[in-house]
Design an enzyme around this catalytic site. Sequence first.
Site, mmCIF file in Angstrom:
data_model
loop_
_atom_site.group_PDB
_atom_site.id
_atom_site.type_symbol
_atom_site.label_atom_id
_atom_site.label_comp_id
_atom_site.label_asym_id
_atom_site.label_seq_id
_atom_site.Cartn_x
_atom_site.Cartn_y
_atom_site.Cartn_z
ATOM 1 C CD GLU A 205 19.391 -31.445 31.280
ATOM 2 O OE1 GLU A 205 19.845 -32.049 32.272
ATOM 3 O OE2 GLU A 205 19.368 -30.207 31.192
ATOM 4 C CE LYS A 338 23.697 -24.582 32.510
ATOM 5 N NZ LYS A 338 22.328 -24.251 32.985
#
Length: 426
Positions: A205, A338
């Site tokens: 990330e 999500k």
Amino acid sequence: MLTIKDIHALEVMDSRGNPTIQASVILSDNTKASAIVPSGASTGKREALELRDNDKTRFLGKGVLRACENVNSVIKHHLIGLEATNQAFVDERLRALDGTPNYANLGANAVLGVSMALARASAKALNLPLYRYLGGANALTLPVPMLNIINGGTHANNSIDFQEYMIMPLGFESFKEALRASAEVYHTLKKLLDEKNQLTSVGDEGGFAPNFNNNVEPLEIISQAIEKAGYKLGEEIALALDVASSELVDEHFNYHLKGENKILDSHELVAYYKELVAKYPIVSIEDGLSEDDWEGWAFLSKELGRQIQLVGDDLFVTNASILQKGIEKNVANAILIKPNQIGTISETLETIRLAKHHAYQCVISHRSGESEDSFIADFAVALNTGEIKTGSTARSERIAKYNRLLEIEHELKGGIYIGKELFKHG
């Protein structure tokens, strides 16, 4: 009336070099839009099913040709001719077509790709930005980013147990200034790591993945980086953690902190968090306990829930019925959102509505396997969630979301950057 004219899917690549789905929807006026589905590394076991081919001769079994074929045959056949702007109806048809609670037949990756692409195509056909189409006239709030600047756990090959060490730029007047400050802290952190001869390779990330002796050292060096960059620790920029503790737990709900050679039960781990919160300006802890440790979660919420944000990710998996259980048990006070954990945009919206009704904060989130798709940036503004988690100020698949938010802020002539107001309700 705008209707769905054609749907197709293509196997493309995500940021980890693994296959994923790009779904495209074409409307009756020939408007076309596409969406690329993300994929997680540490996943909650109650998440909707991501359909993979399991053909070891292709992509080590991770191909998504079956999911693509489901889009190109079953889904396409049943959705052509439906009203494009009735997102809820189309998403319900997708759920009915699959017929399982977790999209085990069609694959949540197939279903979500179509759901996202449909929303984007409808917005485009109506000449509206996606955030305006989904959120209406009240979509005005730019979220506080939770920037992952040191990676550990399953997101990096190092000795740190906690998965993410994040900064939250709360003390700024605009998203643009908040992002600038965060980037400056990130670059300052790199210099500090270089000075200590630490690795400055990055994780999935975009955060750095150095080796430290324990889980506290990253908090120390991030605090130093914030102050060295010229910002006030805790006042302008606060800290946040994603422990991803379901990756650390055993069947007896003991948590193995291998980086520190410790094994702690739920209460001991909560005491450890309390020490960290007392020493550092930590305002949010995500997945502080395992997704199955409901008793531990209740204790954590009792001990720290009035003081900081406690986010359930693996705990809730964006699922409204599981969130309802958490609400009834007074567990957590925030939920990570999500879309690929649940399957469609409409189901995601249902979970957000439930969370907001019960004063749970909502954090719109990326996955560790991402792409250049910036859907979640518009989604965060559309729903006025106030928080977005989409990685560091590195790696173009993360930057794509930040750049889209900068565009939106410009379009809104500034909009409202929620900043310090984020936690004032509590």
